[in-house]
Write an enzyme that holds these catalytic residues in place. Structure first.
Site, PDB file in Angstrom:
ATOM      1  N   GLN A 192       0.650  -1.182   0.065  1.00 38.45           N
ATOM      2  CA  GLN A 192       0.062   0.052   0.002  1.00 38.45           C
ATOM      3  C   GLN A 192       0.759   1.267  -0.098  1.00 38.45           C
ATOM      4  O   GLN A 192       0.282   2.511  -0.114  1.00 38.45           O
ATOM      5  CB  GLN A 192      -1.212   0.075   1.362  1.00 38.45           C
ATOM      6  CG  GLN A 192      -2.165  -0.922   1.148  1.00 38.45           C
ATOM      7  CD  GLN A 192      -3.117  -0.722   0.025  1.00 38.45           C
ATOM      8  OE1 GLN A 192      -3.222   0.430  -0.511  1.00 38.45           O
ATOM      9  NE2 GLN A 192      -4.029  -1.852  -0.257  1.00 38.45           N
ATOM     10  N   CYS A 341     -16.009  -8.311  12.981  1.00 39.46           N
ATOM     11  CA  CYS A 341     -16.540  -9.764  13.206  1.00 39.46           C
ATOM     12  C   CYS A 341     -17.259  -9.701  14.485  1.00 39.46           C
ATOM     13  O   CYS A 341     -16.848  -9.373  15.491  1.00 39.46           O
ATOM     14  CB  CYS A 341     -15.790 -10.826  13.163  1.00 39.46           C
ATOM     15  SG  CYS A 341     -14.545 -10.840  11.857  1.00 39.46           S
TER      16      CYS A 341
HETATM   17  C1  LIG Z   1      -1.366  -4.760   2.091  1.00 36.93           C
HETATM   18  C2  LIG Z   1      -1.447  -5.703   0.964  1.00 36.93           C
HETATM   19  N1  LIG Z   1      -0.736  -6.977   0.871  1.00 36.93           N
HETATM   20  C3  LIG Z   1      -0.891  -7.716  -0.088  1.00 36.93           C
HETATM   21  C4  LIG Z   1      -1.868  -7.562  -1.077  1.00 36.93           C
HETATM   22  C5  LIG Z   1      -1.937  -8.478  -2.142  1.00 36.93           C
HETATM   23  O1  LIG Z   1      -1.690  -8.051  -3.513  1.00 36.93           O
HETATM   24  P1  LIG Z   1      -2.127  -8.580  -4.714  1.00 36.93           P
HETATM   25  O2  LIG Z   1      -3.566  -8.238  -4.806  1.00 36.93           O
HETATM   26  O3  LIG Z   1      -1.046  -8.129  -5.767  1.00 36.93           O
HETATM   27  O4  LIG Z   1      -1.791 -10.039  -4.673  1.00 36.93           O
HETATM   28  C6  LIG Z   1      -2.778  -6.491  -1.010  1.00 36.93           C
HETATM   29  C7  LIG Z   1      -3.930  -6.344  -2.000  1.00 36.93           C
HETATM   30  O5  LIG Z   1      -5.132  -5.588  -1.447  1.00 36.93           O
HETATM   31  C8  LIG Z   1      -2.508  -5.556   0.101  1.00 36.93           C
HETATM   32  O6  LIG Z   1      -3.409  -4.393   0.429  1.00 36.93           O
END
Ligand SMILES: Cc1ncc(COP(=O)(O)O)c(C=O)c1O
Length: 392
Positions: A192, A341
């Protein structure tokens, strides 16, 4: 700023506002042009040794150099992957197994790409897993992290730089310093933040960081893992000798070109984009407080403590709370959410649950990009006011 690629919304029955940029972002027209140029002219397999192959190989290596220069690292430290999830899996699985690590440290607010990978390794008896305490805004407790590092033999630490649901930032320079002190291996999910902040990885004590191009107006299905030269790992995906034997499979040449171009644009325009997106977020906070009694914000909201692209809002309890997102969609607004949740159910947000947000209050994550406008925020807040008033 309008994005000409998506100006024609005739595929939708009404004008649609996109406020879900932490999920994915629209492609930048400059990126499309670059990718299209390569698609038109270059179809060779980068592993072929003839002219067509050599041409494709040159394109990939040029993209790798672009990425490496922007992050102030060596091209040999960048490995292209299918996105953030694969890069996180590669860092965690290979980092832990190849270095015979028996203990890992993370938080309950990590993305599932990290959390589920570590939990599966714990279930299989490869590691024991500790969770660092976090406060009600998602900030990690550095003293607790140090305690966990001191109490255990060499640890693998996985802490994201910015939380994708809350936007709360973690100072990875500080974490890197602690990890160095305790000889821990440090992975940070920077999915992010990559393209949203300048990363000088020579100065950050991090062994692995990850990237997904679709979070900064690049294509989906491509990302990279940065592996600091001080650490050696084996591949996650075995196969051919691609990526210097570190990731088998014919390279996603078009995706890689798009990733490098998108990162280049993000760095070029970072200052002005950061300013305009931060202003938009502050504007939305003000409008929400003014128009909707009882709104609360989850996670940090100050510019120096949070991502300017993410704003997580809890609305007052209301009837049919689970219809809020649906009603926003009907009103032409795309965003995402989910409350904490409630006990006995497994739907909802594990992140909001971890910071003890009230499960009764519906939460929505609005996430912005350079293409959003103040008019879109005005329309969104007006619709929110209508919807929340009709259900309260
Ligand atoms: C913090 C974070 N890590 C990993 C991912 C996974 O990335 P990808 O969609 O490219 O697999 C995301 C996707 O939303 C994410 O926000």
């Amino acid at each position: 700023m309008n994005n000409p690629l998506f100006a024609d919304k005739t595929f939708l029955s009404m004008p649609h506002i996109y406020l879900d940029n932490a999920a994915t972002t629209p492609l930048d027209p400059e990126v499309l042009k670059e990718v299209y140029g390569v698609m038109e002219k270059n179809f060779g397999n980068p592993s072929s040794i003839h002219a067509h192959g050599r041409e494709a190989r040159t394109i990939i290596e040029k993209a790798r150099k672009t990425v490496a220069n922007l992050l102030n690292v060596s091209p040999s430290e960048i490995f292209f992957t299918s996105g953030g999830t694969e890069a996180d899996n590669m860092a965690i699985r290979s980092g832990i197994i190849d270095h015979k690590i028996k203990h890992a440290i993370t938080t309950r607010t990590e993305h599932h790409a990290v959390l589920h990978t570590l939990e599966s390794m714990e279930r299989n008896g490869i590691i024991s897993l500790s969770f660092v305490d976090i406060d009600s805004r998602g900030n990690i407790d550095m003293d607790h992290l140090e305690k966990l590092l001191a109490e255990n033999e060499r640890s693998f630490v996985s802490l994201m730089e910015a939380n994708n649901e809350l936007g709360t930032l973690t100072d990875i320079n500080k974490v890197g310093e602690l990890c160095r002190q305790y000889d821990a291996i440090f992975h940070s999910d920077t999915v992010q933040t990559m393209g949203h902040f300048i990363h000088d990885l020579q100065k950050t004590g991090v062994h692995f960081v990850t990237c997904a191009a679709h979070k900064f107006h690049g294509p989906k299905g491509v990302g990279f893992l940065y592996v600091n030269h001080s650490i050696k790992i084996n591949p996650l995906i075995y196969g051919g000798s691609q990526e210097r034997n570190m990731r088998g499979g014919t390279e996603n040449v078009y995706g890689i070109v798009g990733l490098a171009k998108a990162l280049e644009i993000a760095y070029r325009d970072m200052e002005q984009d950061h300013k305009s997106i931060s202003e938009l977020k502050a504007y939305m906070i003000g409008k929400l407080v003014e128009n909707i009694p009882g709104v609360e914000f989850n996670g940090e909201t100050d510019d120096d403590k949070s991502l300017c692209t993410v704003l997580n809002v809890s609305f007052p309890e209301m009837e049919m709370a689970d219809m809020l997102l649906f009603n926003l969609d009907i009103a032409g607004i795309s965003c995402s959410g989910g409350s904490a949740c409630s006990s006995g159910t497994n739907i909802g947000s594990h992140v909001l649950e971890a910071i003890s947000a009230s499960p009764e209050r519906p939460a929505v994550r609005f996430s912005f990009s350079k293409y959003n406008t103040a008019e879109e925020i005005d329309y969104t807040v007006a619709k929110l006011r209508e919807i929340t008033a009709s259900f309260s």
